[in-house]
Design an enzyme around this catalytic site. Structure first.
Site, PDB file in Angstrom:
ATOM      1  N   PRO A   2      13.371  14.250 102.112  1.00  0.00           N
ATOM      2  CA  PRO A   2      13.886  15.606 102.305  1.00  0.00           C
ATOM      3  C   PRO A   2      13.966  15.949 103.782  1.00  0.00           C
ATOM      4  O   PRO A   2      13.080  15.607 104.557  1.00  0.00           O
ATOM      5  CB  PRO A   2      12.828  16.489 101.636  1.00  0.00           C
ATOM      6  N   GLU A   3      15.037  16.608 104.147  1.00  0.00           N
ATOM      7  CA  GLU A   3      15.192  17.091 105.516  1.00  0.00           C
ATOM      8  C   GLU A   3      15.023  18.611 105.504  1.00  0.00           C
ATOM      9  O   GLU A   3      14.614  19.177 104.500  1.00  0.00           O
ATOM     10  CB  GLU A   3      16.558  16.642 106.067  1.00  0.00           C
TER      11      GLU A   3
END
Length: 284
Positions: A2-3
């Site tokens: 996840p960013e």
DNA sequence: CCTAGAACCTGCGAGC
DNA sequence: TGCTCGCAGGTTCTAG
């Protein structure tokens, strides 16, 4: 995995479902998930007990849950495959459930940290006077933070002797950008990932930052990017932004701007996707 | 001091 | 069917 947009979606979920609840019991099912908590799993569980969770915060890909009336916070990083889920007590344990947090209330739900690859984890840390866990003091502000300093970032680029994608992934220069949004921002800005940072002019830096902000804001608006069941938000809902990616994962598909087949190149143990026509490699 | 590359994990799909 | 290989969105340590 996840960013920034995905982590922010998780943070909002925690704010809705976990804030203001008091921890009754913590169960660590895999020691690696608390490896950043140096005193160990038992100490981690013991220290959470009886504390009420404040408003969750985030910087880049890190998020943390302050413990009210202390100067400490539970720091979380999702790594490549981590999820924070709010589940009903009776819902069966996930295959890769690593940590369970129960609360002293009758809402019937618990917080679960699930992580296949165990690159992520939870840990408890002292917070600095501005509320930041001390161990992430070196993480730069992210480009959606109103206090992010564009000029400071530009000067850092000029000073470095590296290439632009490495710089975008350097969390001490700019945080929250990962492999996907780096490729997306570079495609939008028509910049090749190996362009030396020292060649960036102020307008080019400004344009790249603008595109990074646009693409991450758009992802946030639809609940974060997701590829498969590996990423889900705090309540188990997937995002839908993957359908609108312009570069990442599009090897061989036509560039949405000029039609040229997109390329993928091995880069730092992973991949870079780009249009060979719109994003010309630097000379030399 | 700086930068590039490997290491840390598990699982999945492709190809043989 | 079952094996090996390549690949996966991140961070951190080490070698040069």
């Amino acid at each position: 995995m996840p960013e920034l947009p995905e982590v922010e979606v998780v943070r909002r979920g925690l704010e809705r479902w976990v804030a203001q609840r008091t921890v009754s019991d913590t169960e660590v099912l895999h020691p690696r998930a608390v490896r950043r908590h140096v005193a160990g799993a038992d100490d981690f569980a013991h220290r959470l007990k009886g504390h009420r969770i404040g408003t969750p915060s985030r910087r880049g890909k890190y998020l943390w849950l302050p413990l009210e009336e202390t100067h400490q916070a539970v720091l979380a990083h999702l790594g490549m495959s981590g999820q924070l889920l709010v589940q009903q007590h009776e819902f069966p344990d996930e295959k890769h459930l690593r940590i369970r947090v129960r609360f002293a209330d009758t809402l019937g739900t618990e917080l679960r940290f699930v992580d296949q690859r165990t690159f992520g984890g939870l840990s408890l840390h002292d917070t600095t006077p501005d509320g930041l866990p001390d161990v992430i003091a070196h993480i730069a502000r992210d480009p959606l933070d109103p206090l992010f300093d564009d000029e400071l970032f530009h000067q850092a680029l000029r000073r470095k002797r590296t290439t632009i994608k490495r710089a975008l992934l350097d969390q001490s220069l700019i945080s929250g950008v990962g492999n996907i949004y780096a490729d997306e921002a570079l495609w939008r800005a028509r910049v090749h990932y190996e362009r030396p940072t020292a060649t960036f002019t102020r307008p080019r830096t400004a344009e790249l930052l603008g595109h990074a902000r646009d693409v991450m804001t758009a992802a946030l608006d639809v609940g974060g990017t997701s590829f498969d069941s590996l990423y889900v938000n705090v309540n188990g809902e997937s995002g839908y932004f993957d359908r609108s990616l312009d570069a990442y994962g599009r090897e061989g598909l036509p560039c949405r701007r000029c039609g040229t087949p997109m390329k993928r190149q091995a880069w730092m143990n992973r991949s870079s996707y780009f249009c060979p026509k719109c994003q010309k490699p630097p000379r030399g």
